[in-house]
Motif scaffolding. Sequence first.
Motif, short mmCIF file in Angstrom:
data_model
loop_
_atom_site.label_atom_id
_atom_site.label_comp_id
_atom_site.label_asym_id
_atom_site.label_seq_id
_atom_site.Cartn_x
_atom_site.Cartn_y
_atom_site.Cartn_z
N MET A 239 67.84 46.07 33.21
CA MET A 239 69.29 46.08 31.54
C MET A 239 67.42 45.86 30.68
N THR A 242 66.70 49.81 30.25
CA THR A 242 67.92 50.17 28.68
C THR A 242 67.57 49.55 27.34
N CYS A 243 67.24 47.99 27.59
CA CYS A 243 67.47 47.92 26.28
C CYS A 243 66.31 47.85 25.39
N VAL A 247 66.30 49.47 22.30
CA VAL A 247 65.86 49.46 20.53
C VAL A 247 64.40 50.48 20.37
N LEU A 284 63.36 39.56 21.65
CA LEU A 284 63.69 40.75 23.32
C LEU A 284 62.16 41.02 23.69
N SER A 288 61.73 40.01 27.83
CA SER A 288 62.03 40.81 28.63
C SER A 288 60.75 40.93 29.17
#
Length: 319
Positions: A239, A242-243, A247, A284, A288
């Motif tokens: 995920m 993917t994020c 972005v 973010l 991560s």
Amino acid sequence: MKQTAVLYLVIPCYNEEEALPETAKQLEQKMLSLMQKQLIHQNSRIVFVNDGSKDKTWKLIQQYHEENHLFQGVNLSRNKGHQNALLAGLMTVKTFCDVTISLDADLQDDIDAIDHMMEKYYSGCEIVYGVRNSRETDTFFKKTTAEGYYHLMQFLGADIVFNHADYRLMSRKALDGLEQFKEANLFLRGIVPMIGYQTGEVYYARKERTAGESKYPLKKMLSFAWEGLTSLTIKPIKMVTTCGAIVFFVSIIMLIYCLIRHFTGETIQGWTSTVVSVWAIGGLQLLSIGIIGEYIGKVYLESKARPKYFVTEYLNDEQ
Ligand code: UDP
Ligand code: MG
């Protein structure tokens, strides 16, 4: 039909001096009635695993063992946590029995379900899950967080049985399978379904603790939930990727947008979007890196392959 099986009940105990007397009494009656019904062999036993308790738990276990051969005890070198204590108990008794049932010392899991578990075993199941079909005694908070957690785990691809904790029957064959899982981050309810074989489910209503307090305060519960999640699935890392991709895509659009604004001569504006994006992307990235770090930490611990427990004493029939 299989021959009458030798059943060992395995019960991890951590500071359970208040709950143990009642638990021992009820389990003894249960075992005797199971023997009478010829559902289990006379050599069946109740094994309490003392997980480094600081109170009189081990003294009580020793006393029960002396008074009645039905009771056995396994003493661990220190507190290792519920999952490790359970594994220690199961592995210690594995060679003496045909089948084990693990349950908590507070008897929140209805012991009358044992009869049904044994019936399922005789009909060919190697693993039988005890599944809670009502949580009336749990607080609203515990119920929603617990059930939400099961849904989250299933969503993330972990194969766990909904509303099943550690009340389960495992045959010797299944335990041999379990023994081959070498991971240090132990989350039994996630590992057991990976073993396979024929499985069954038995439903019961979860009760109140007989005595004493929960050994899982919120902090421990959250950390257990996180442990389970990160040791069963790598979907969170996916995920994150993917994020990152999303972005990055957004940032390219932003770049094109900014260039157009630049060439049309409107460059003064933009303070808000700059600040917002710096925060958003910063956050973010930190998140991560954190998630990836968690997994690296796990790899680090797994690579050490530390022993999960040490048994200091096993009170069984020979002593
Ligand atoms: N337990 C253990 N070691 C620990 C914590 C708990 O062996 O470090 C045992 C505890 O004695 C009980 C079982 O794990 O038999 C489940 O704990 P508890 O009933 O407190 O959890 P809850 O039902 O509140 O989730
Ligand atoms: Mg409990």
